[in-house]
Design an enzyme around this catalytic site. Structure first.
Site, PDB file in Angstrom:
ATOM      1  N   ASP A   1      -3.883  -6.593   4.832  1.00 52.86           N
ATOM      2  CA  ASP A   1      -4.805  -7.061   5.394  1.00 52.86           C
ATOM      3  C   ASP A   1      -4.614  -8.481   4.891  1.00 52.86           C
ATOM      4  O   ASP A   1      -5.560 -10.263   5.933  1.00 52.86           O
ATOM      5  CB  ASP A   1      -6.168  -6.846   5.356  1.00 52.86           C
ATOM      6  CG  ASP A   1      -7.067  -5.915   6.531  1.00 52.86           C
ATOM      7  OD1 ASP A   1      -6.103  -6.078   7.423  1.00 52.86           O
ATOM      8  OD2 ASP A   1      -6.863  -4.388   5.570  1.00 52.86           O
TER       9      ASP A   1
ATOM     10  N   LYS B   1     -13.386   0.171  15.645  1.00 55.34           N
ATOM     11  CA  LYS B   1     -12.767  -0.843  15.530  1.00 55.34           C
ATOM     12  C   LYS B   1     -12.649  -0.409  16.712  1.00 55.34           C
ATOM     13  O   LYS B   1     -11.342  -1.739  17.146  1.00 55.34           O
ATOM     14  CB  LYS B   1     -11.477  -0.248  14.596  1.00 55.34           C
ATOM     15  CG  LYS B   1     -11.698  -0.663  13.009  1.00 55.34           C
ATOM     16  CD  LYS B   1     -10.248  -0.134  12.599  1.00 55.34           C
ATOM     17  CE  LYS B   1     -11.055  -0.711  11.035  1.00 55.34           C
ATOM     18  NZ  LYS B   1      -9.910   0.542   9.964  1.00 55.34           N
TER      19      LYS B   1
ATOM     20  N   ASN C   1       0.641  -1.168   0.154  1.00 55.94           N
ATOM     21  CA  ASN C   1      -0.103  -0.081  -0.157  1.00 55.94           C
ATOM     22  C   ASN C   1       0.872   1.205  -0.339  1.00 55.94           C
ATOM     23  O   ASN C   1       2.052   1.309  -0.276  1.00 55.94           O
ATOM     24  CB  ASN C   1      -0.626   0.137   1.094  1.00 55.94           C
ATOM     25  CG  ASN C   1      -0.058  -0.352   2.352  1.00 55.94           C
ATOM     26  OD1 ASN C   1       0.182   0.740   2.890  1.00 55.94           O
ATOM     27  ND2 ASN C   1      -0.417  -1.136   3.212  1.00 55.94           N
TER      28      ASN C   1
ATOM     29  N   PRO D   1      -2.683 -12.245  10.081  1.00 56.61           N
ATOM     30  CA  PRO D   1      -3.242 -11.942  10.779  1.00 56.61           C
ATOM     31  C   PRO D   1      -3.439 -10.065  11.698  1.00 56.61           C
ATOM     32  O   PRO D   1      -2.604 -10.057  11.329  1.00 56.61           O
ATOM     33  CB  PRO D   1      -2.058 -12.702  12.083  1.00 56.61           C
ATOM     34  CG  PRO D   1      -0.429 -12.195  11.146  1.00 56.61           C
ATOM     35  CD  PRO D   1      -1.147 -12.552   9.241  1.00 56.61           C
ATOM     36  N   ASP D   2      -3.958 -10.169  12.770  1.00 57.05           N
ATOM     37  CA  ASP D   2      -4.208  -8.766  12.506  1.00 57.05           C
ATOM     38  C   ASP D   2      -3.820  -8.201  14.532  1.00 57.05           C
ATOM     39  O   ASP D   2      -4.304  -8.676  15.540  1.00 57.05           O
ATOM     40  CB  ASP D   2      -6.012  -8.841  13.515  1.00 57.05           C
ATOM     41  CG  ASP D   2      -6.391  -7.061  14.016  1.00 57.05           C
ATOM     42  OD1 ASP D   2      -5.775  -6.437  14.356  1.00 57.05           O
ATOM     43  OD2 ASP D   2      -7.208  -5.987  12.984  1.00 57.05           O
ATOM     44  N   ILE D   3      -2.565  -8.517  13.962  1.00 48.45           N
ATOM     45  CA  ILE D   3      -1.434  -7.667  14.772  1.00 48.45           C
ATOM     46  C   ILE D   3      -1.905  -6.930  16.039  1.00 48.45           C
ATOM     47  O   ILE D   3      -1.401  -7.482  17.430  1.00 48.45           O
ATOM     48  CB  ILE D   3      -0.145  -6.768  14.845  1.00 48.45           C
ATOM     49  CG1 ILE D   3       0.431  -7.908  13.341  1.00 48.45           C
ATOM     50  CG2 ILE D   3       0.654  -6.727  15.739  1.00 48.45           C
ATOM     51  CD1 ILE D   3       1.220  -6.842  12.445  1.00 48.45           C
TER      52      ILE D   3
ATOM     53  N   PHE E   1      -4.349   3.117  15.530  1.00 43.36           N
ATOM     54  CA  PHE E   1      -5.076   3.397  13.943  1.00 43.36           C
ATOM     55  C   PHE E   1      -5.685   3.164  12.457  1.00 43.36           C
ATOM     56  O   PHE E   1      -6.181   1.715  13.136  1.00 43.36           O
ATOM     57  CB  PHE E   1      -4.299   3.867  12.927  1.00 43.36           C
ATOM     58  CG  PHE E   1      -2.241   4.720  13.237  1.00 43.36           C
ATOM     59  CD1 PHE E   1      -2.197   4.943  14.942  1.00 43.36           C
ATOM     60  CD2 PHE E   1      -2.960   6.404  12.708  1.00 43.36           C
ATOM     61  CE1 PHE E   1      -1.331   5.601  15.172  1.00 43.36           C
ATOM     62  CE2 PHE E   1      -1.769   7.200  13.350  1.00 43.36           C
ATOM     63  CZ  PHE E   1      -1.272   7.230  14.642  1.00 43.36           C
TER      64      PHE E   1
HETATM   65  O1  PMT Z   1       2.571   5.860   6.297  1.00 44.22           O
HETATM   66  P1  PMT Z   1       3.140   7.134   6.105  1.00 44.22           P
HETATM   67  O2  PMT Z   1       2.629   7.227   4.742  1.00 44.22           O
HETATM   68  O3  PMT Z   1       3.294   8.199   7.124  1.00 44.22           O
HETATM   69  O4  PMT Z   1       1.290   7.180   6.264  1.00 44.22           O
HETATM   70  C1  PMT Z   1       0.132   7.512   7.641  1.00 44.22           C
HETATM   71  C2  PMT Z   1      -0.592   5.338   7.680  1.00 44.22           C
HETATM   72  C3  PMT Z   1      -1.574   6.541   7.292  1.00 44.22           C
HETATM   73  C4  PMT Z   1      -0.659   4.568   7.504  1.00 44.22           C
HETATM   74  C5  PMT Z   1      -1.379   6.300   9.359  1.00 44.22           C
HETATM   75  O5  PMT Z   1      -1.209   7.114   9.900  1.00 44.22           O
HETATM   76  C6  PMT Z   1      -2.278   5.322   9.827  1.00 44.22           C
HETATM   77  O6  PMT Z   1      -3.713   5.228   9.405  1.00 44.22           O
HETATM   78  N1  PMT Z   1      -2.050   3.522   9.753  1.00 44.22           N
HETATM   79  C7  PMT Z   1      -2.961   2.738   9.747  1.00 44.22           C
HETATM   80  C8  PMT Z   1      -3.479   1.709   8.297  1.00 44.22           C
HETATM   81  C9  PMT Z   1      -4.441   1.142   9.043  1.00 44.22           C
HETATM   82  O7  PMT Z   1      -3.996  -0.172   7.689  1.00 44.22           O
HETATM   83  O8  PMT Z   1      -5.136   0.889   9.387  1.00 44.22           O
HETATM   84  P2  PMT Z   1      -6.725  -0.182   9.626  1.00 44.22           P
HETATM   85  O9  PMT Z   1      -7.821   1.011   9.874  1.00 44.22           O
HETATM   86  O10 PMT Z   1      -6.193  -0.587   7.971  1.00 44.22           O
HETATM   87  O11 PMT Z   1      -6.179  -1.006  10.925  1.00 44.22           O
HETATM   88  C10 PMT Z   1      -6.534   0.054  12.085  1.00 44.22           C
HETATM   89  C11 PMT Z   1      -4.920  -0.945  12.908  1.00 44.22           C
HETATM   90  O12 PMT Z   1      -5.112  -2.459  13.340  1.00 44.22           O
HETATM   91  C12 PMT Z   1      -4.121  -0.066  12.435  1.00 44.22           C
HETATM   92  O13 PMT Z   1      -3.204  -0.282  13.702  1.00 44.22           O
HETATM   93  C13 PMT Z   1      -3.039  -0.774  11.903  1.00 44.22           C
HETATM   94  O14 PMT Z   1      -2.263  -0.873  12.691  1.00 44.22           O
HETATM   95  C14 PMT Z   1      -3.778  -2.280  12.937  1.00 44.22           C
HETATM   96  N2  PMT Z   1      -3.449  -3.843  12.064  1.00 44.22           N
HETATM   97  C15 PMT Z   1      -4.863  -4.152  10.836  1.00 44.22           C
HETATM   98  C16 PMT Z   1      -4.452  -5.924  10.252  1.00 44.22           C
HETATM   99  C17 PMT Z   1      -3.660  -5.867  10.820  1.00 44.22           C
HETATM  100  N3  PMT Z   1      -3.079  -7.571   9.830  1.00 44.22           N
HETATM  101  N4  PMT Z   1      -2.153  -5.698  11.727  1.00 44.22           N
HETATM  102  C18 PMT Z   1      -2.794  -4.550  12.378  1.00 44.22           C
HETATM  103  O15 PMT Z   1      -2.101  -4.865  13.448  1.00 44.22           O
END
Ligand code: PMT
Length: 408
Positions: free
Chosen positions: A279, A337, A210, A305-307, A323
């Site tokens: 994901d 979330k 991404n 896996p969702d860390i 985030f």
């Molecule tokens: O890296 P940059 O260019 O500075 O951009 C920053 C950012 C936009 C990437 C950052 O601000 C941000 O939003 N990071 C989270 C991106 C994300 O994957 O969001 P999500 O809504 O899909 O995931 C929710 C949360 O679960 C996040 O904290 C993510 O780290 C976590 N996650 C998601 C999937 C997974 N398999 N494991 C996880 O831990």
């Protein structure tokens, strides 16, 4: 006072909702080696029991001036002489008024009149009471008399209003009382941060990824270090170098990131998941470069896996900040979330129209159970500082409301 020993602290607690934070203050004072004796006003006992302070201080707690048994040896004078420093937290508007008037109508005000020790007040009250001319006058009179003040802070109040009147945090009161360098907000905390994208290989040369650059995570790592924390950054392939002087672990896939996080997490007090973890990953990775023989190609993807959820399910667990990257319904999706993954906090960014991913600036709306704060668009370095300050604030508040061990 004998310079070789820690000071005897007389802690006065008057009747306000912030009295619960005085429990944390006792714990911190004892950690700093002080002997603490607590004097409560009658009103304070409606908020926290004397037994709590007795258990935390390891000393009897006094409330009544006219306690015949305790006063058989003129205990109020003995207490006033014993104290090297007096701190009153919270100091209500009523208590400030009585001190300013020089009243001695209960044990706490009597000890304050009878002591030669320096007095520090941590005022706490509704913002209108704090701004009232009567309180302003009492405040000024006390300052003129050499009484020192810490706070009040500005923020949300127990009464639901917002303004000046929140009692200063225990760390600030401790610093004002005992001196020394101001404590950094995350001093002594260990912070684990994920950053950047992950790459899920399709074949030796192609992958799913991404647009995350890693900037937000790197800014958080630098801000956490500035705030006094010991930082570890686990990152996927980023568009910028890992920050110098911060321990970092480079990974490529979500599975590698999960493994590195689970290995490091037992040593972490705070976990911040800023990585854009893929994901899904291809079910199989071709050992050879895929040939473009067909007009279409179907890839079967399986969930990674969702860390974040895994960390939040650990017991014990650190303070967990996720985030949320959303293109619509930011608030609803972020709150969902936070609840589903049992997070302590979630920082939501609007990633529609090329925002947030790969950019220099970002804006965040941060949610936690029972609260939220909006940080407008600004450079990621500034945003990271603001978010870390909020995390430190929330940790303080969460810690202060936790049940505490007795016998310390
Ligand atoms: O890296 P940059 O260019 O500075 O951009 C920053 C950012 C936009 C990437 C950052 O601000 C941000 O939003 N990071 C989270 C991106 C994300 O994957 O969001 P999500 O809504 O899909 O995931 C929710 C949360 O679960 C996040 O904290 C993510 O780290 C976590 N996650 C998601 C999937 C997974 N398999 N494991 C996880 O831990």
């Amino acid at each position: 006072m004998d310079n070789a020993r820690s000071p005897n602290i007389l802690l006065g607690v008057s009747g306000g909702i912030a009295a619960y934070k005085a429990c944390e203050l006792v714990r911190r004072l004892r950690d700093a080696g002080c002997v603490v004796r607590v004097v409560m006003t009658r009103a304070a006992t409606a908020f926290v029991t004397p037994l709590t302070f007795q258990a935390l201080s390891g000393q009897p707690v006094r409330m009544d001036l006219l306690d015949a048994e305790a006063e058989s040896g003129m205990d109020h004078i003995a207490l006033a002489r014993w104290a090297d420093r007096v701190v009153i937290a919270p100091a209500t508007a009523d208590l400030m008024a009585r001190l300013a008037a020089g009243l001695a109508d209960d044990l706490l005000t009597t000890v304050c009149l009878a002591t030669e020790a320096p007095i520090l007040l941590a005022p706490a009250m509704n913002r209108v009471m704090w701004e009232h001319p009567a309180t302003r006058g009492n405040h000024a009179r006390l300052l003129e008399r050499g009484v020192r003040m810490v706070g009040p802070d500005t923020g949300g109040q127990a009464c639901g209003e917002h303004g000046a009147g929140r009692m200063a945090e225990p760390a600030s009161i401790l610093q004002a009382l005992l001196g020394g360098a101001p404590l950094l907000p995350l001093q002594g905390r260990r912070v684990l941060i994920t950053a950047g994208p992950t790459r899920e290989a399709i074949d030796p040369v192609r992958f799913i990824a991404n647009r995350s650059s890693g900037r937000m995570g790197v800014a958080l790592a630098e801000a956490a270090r500035e705030a006094g924390a010991e930082v570890c950054l686990i990152h996927g392939p980023m568009a910028l170098p890992a920050p110098a002087g911060i321990r970092n672990i480079a990974v490529e896939t979500a599975a590698e990131m999960a493994q590195a996080v689970l290995q490091e997490i037992p040593a972490a007090d705070v976990f911040i998941a800023a990585a854009a973890v893929a994901d899904y990953r291809p079910r199989t990775t071709s050992a050879q470069k895929l040939k473009k023989t067909a007009d279409t190609l179907t890839l079967e993807l399986v969930r990674n896996p969702d860390i974040l959820a895994q960390v939040a399910a650990l017991e014990p667990r650190p303070f967990v900040v996720g985030f949320a990257a959303e293109t619509e319904n930011l608030r609803a999706h972020a709150l969902e979330k936070m609840q589903r993954k049992h997070l302590d906090m979630i920082a939501a960014n609007d990633v529609s129209g090329g925002r947030a991913f790969g950019t220099e600036d970002n804006a965040l709306t941060v949610f936690w159970p029972g609260g939220e704060r909006r940080f407008p668009e600004q450079p990621k370095a500034l945003l990271a500082r603001a978010l870390l300050a909020l995390i430190a604030e929330r940790i303080e508040e969460t810690r202060a409301s936790e049940p505490m061990e007795t016998g310390r």
